[in-house]
Design an enzyme around this catalytic site. Structure first.
Site, short mmCIF file in Angstrom:
data_model
loop_
_atom_site.label_atom_id
_atom_site.label_comp_id
_atom_site.label_asym_id
_atom_site.label_seq_id
_atom_site.Cartn_x
_atom_site.Cartn_y
_atom_site.Cartn_z
CG ASP A 108 -0.18 -0.06 2.54
OD1 ASP A 108 0.77 -0.88 2.64
OD2 ASP A 108 -0.50 0.71 3.46
CG ASP A 139 7.04 3.91 2.13
OD1 ASP A 139 6.94 2.74 2.51
OD2 ASP A 139 6.52 4.88 2.74
CD GLU A 173 3.90 0.88 6.99
OE1 GLU A 173 4.63 1.22 7.94
OE2 GLU A 173 3.57 1.69 6.09
CD GLU A 174 2.79 4.11 4.04
OE1 GLU A 174 2.84 4.72 5.12
OE2 GLU A 174 3.79 3.93 3.32
CG ASP A 202 8.64 0.14 5.07
OD1 ASP A 202 8.66 0.89 4.09
OD2 ASP A 202 7.68 0.06 5.85
CG HIS A 452 5.23 8.89 4.11
ND1 HIS A 452 4.65 8.79 5.35
CD2 HIS A 452 5.54 7.62 3.75
CE1 HIS A 452 4.63 7.51 5.72
NE2 HIS A 452 5.17 6.79 4.76
#
Ligand SMILES: NCCCC(=O)N[C@@H](Cc1c[nH]cn1)C(=O)O
Ligand SMILES: [Zn+2]
Ligand SMILES: [Zn+2]
EC number: 3.4.13.20
Length: 481
Positions: A108, A139, A173-174, A202, A452
């Site tokens: 994700d 990521d 995960e996010e 990660d 991000h």
């Protein structure tokens, strides 16, 4: 500049170099799937399901036994319910004489909108000067694929895999790895029973070109503090001057948490922080960090600390308190004369060994109650800890740390930076606590990859050399196990 790879790897490295365009093409196909887990809308959930299906299919075609575990659904605060994408559990090889290495990754991604300042379409992997731009490139789709590519190189060459390999790949995960802990708990004596080592990739190096191994992450205690007068706003002309204003209370509360030098003011908060040893100071001295470059590339005029050692220690081995936002505050342009009736402040404390989440919860709550009571306010205050993520630290003498160092020497001809990470990878601690396995973080991305952020990228060099690194790591693990 360094010696050629050992014979069994020579062909594998050649294969990886020759097939690098295919590896980039697969990354392009994966980046094209808008697997955003943060925005809770059906369209993105469908994309997440598609992403997990594509990954499961890729692993199956490699010869892995793949299970896609149904994760049920997620209840959202607004009453909506959304399905959670399956977690992939996959296994390749089952030779009891070999070690078993398990790789964790997530597919994700963070939200991305071209209008937010992306120079290219975030979902179209675009190469500029050897940089592969796209959401999820670093990521975490690139590193997950690097691991898969490494396996596929052995397969294509019909070379025996040096270790048994397992994969656990998630799609939430996010969004805080929704429901993953329960699954890890459930699989503790099944999927994880034969696992010897766990690898996560990660996070990032702290350099452009020098690889790193990560042996610790901070935890996080996330708090909300709500101050309420009533559930409706006021006009400051008709009520200003006769109220205990919630925002004034809240600003005082938030202002009581940390001083201007970054020191946290909550009594007792530093009590359990691991004492600093001479040996530890030396590990910080050994790390190369160009502070000027770091400062310039971060576009920050001055940090709280002046030396490399102090900066790294305050990112990795000391707690920090950050104030994130205020719900209910007036935050639009213009000059609205409102007194918000109810506001909620949000802040979090990054935790380090040996701080304890529930002790921190009590200390923060007591401190805020104390500050609030001194204000004699008639408002109601409610403090909650909404997330309690433990810090994680590994034993750098574990076998896989040695294997990772050797693999880095083989591929990059250098010693890695031994680093920690100031952010939190909750799964690392879960694996250590629940599964009792040694965990290592082997980052592949460069310091400026922009996880991000807008214009996230992974360098082609990092992606391809990272694929070789994982291949070399398999061999080193086999030799050391
Ligand atoms: N470099 C890896 C970063 C992973 C990450 O960003 N993790 C989040 C997890 C988190 C902590 N509190 C809420 N979510 C982070 O902010 O550290
Ligand atoms: Zn990630
Ligand atoms: Zn992330």
């Amino acid at each position: 500049s360094h010696s050629p790879p050992p014979a069994p790897l020579e062909k594998v490295f050649q294969y990886i170099d020759l097939h690098q365009d295919e590896f980039v093409q697969t990354l392009k196909e994966w980046v094209a799937i808008e697997s955003d887990s943060v925005q809770p809308v059906p369209r993105f959930r469908q994309e997440l399901f598609r992403m997990m299906a594509v990954a499961a299919d890729t692993l199956q075609r490699l010869g892995a036994r793949v299970t896609s575990v149904d994760m049920g659904s997620q209840q959202l605060p607004d009453g909506q319910s959304l399905p959670i994408p399956p977690v992939i559990l996959a296994e390749l090889g089952n030779d009891p004489t070999k070690g078993t290495v398990c790789f964790y990754g997530h597919l994700d991604v963070q939200p991305a909108d071209q209008g937010d300042g992306w120079l290219t379409d975030p979902y179209v992997l675009t190469e500029v000067d050897g940089k592969l731009y796209g959401r999820g490139a670093t990521d975490n789709k690139g590193p997950v694929l690097a691991w898969i590519n490494a396996v596929s190189a052995f397969r294509a060459l019909e070379q025996d895999l040096p270790v048994n390999i397992k994969f656990i790949i998630e799609g939430m995960e996010e969004a805080g790895s929704v429901a993953l802990e329960e699954l890890v708990e459930k699989e503790k004596n099944r999927f994880f029973s034969g696992v010897d080592y766990i690898v996560i990739s990660d996070n990032l190096w702290i350099s452009q070109r020098k690889p790193a191994i990560t042996y610790g992450t901070r935890g996080n205690s996330y708090f909300t503090v709500e101050v309420k007068c009533r559930d409706q706003d006021f006009h400051s002309g008709t009520f200003g001057g006769i109220l205990h204003e919630p925002m004034a209370d809240l600003v005082a509360l938030l202002g009581s948490l940390v001083d201007s030098s970054g020191h946290i003011l909550v009594p007792g908060i530093y009590d359990e922080v691991a004492p600093l040893t001479e040996e530890e100071i030396n590990t910080y001295k050994a790390i190369h960090l160009d502070l000027e470059e770091y400062r310039n590339s971060s576009r920050v005029e001055k940090f709280l600390f002046d030396t490399k050692e102090e900066i790294l220690m305050h990112l990795w081995r000391y707690p920090s308190l950050s104030i994130h936002g205020i719900e209910g505050a007036f935050d639009e342009p213009g000059a609205k004369t409102v007194i918000p009736g109810q506001v909620t402040g949000k802040f979090s404390i990054r935790l380090v060994p040996h701080m304890n989440v529930s002790v921190v919860e009590k200390q923060v709550t007591r401190h805020l109650e104390d500050v609030f009571s001194k204000r004699n306010s008639s408002n109601k205050m409610v403090v909650s800890m909404t997330l309690g993520l433990h810090p994680w630290i590994a034993n750098v003498n574990d076998t896989q740390y040695l294997a990772a160092k050797r693999a880095i020497r083989t591929v990059f001809g250098t010693e890695p930076d031994m680093i920690r990470d100031g952010s939190t990878i909750p799964i690392a601690k879960m694996f250590q606590e629940i599964v009792h396995k040694s965990v290592v973080l082997i980052p592949l991305g460069a310091v400026d990859d922009g996880e991000h952020s807008q214009n996230e990228k992974i360098n082609r060099w990092n992606y391809i050399e990272g694929t070789k690194l994982f291949a070399a790591f398999f061999l080193e693990m086999a030799q050391l196990h």
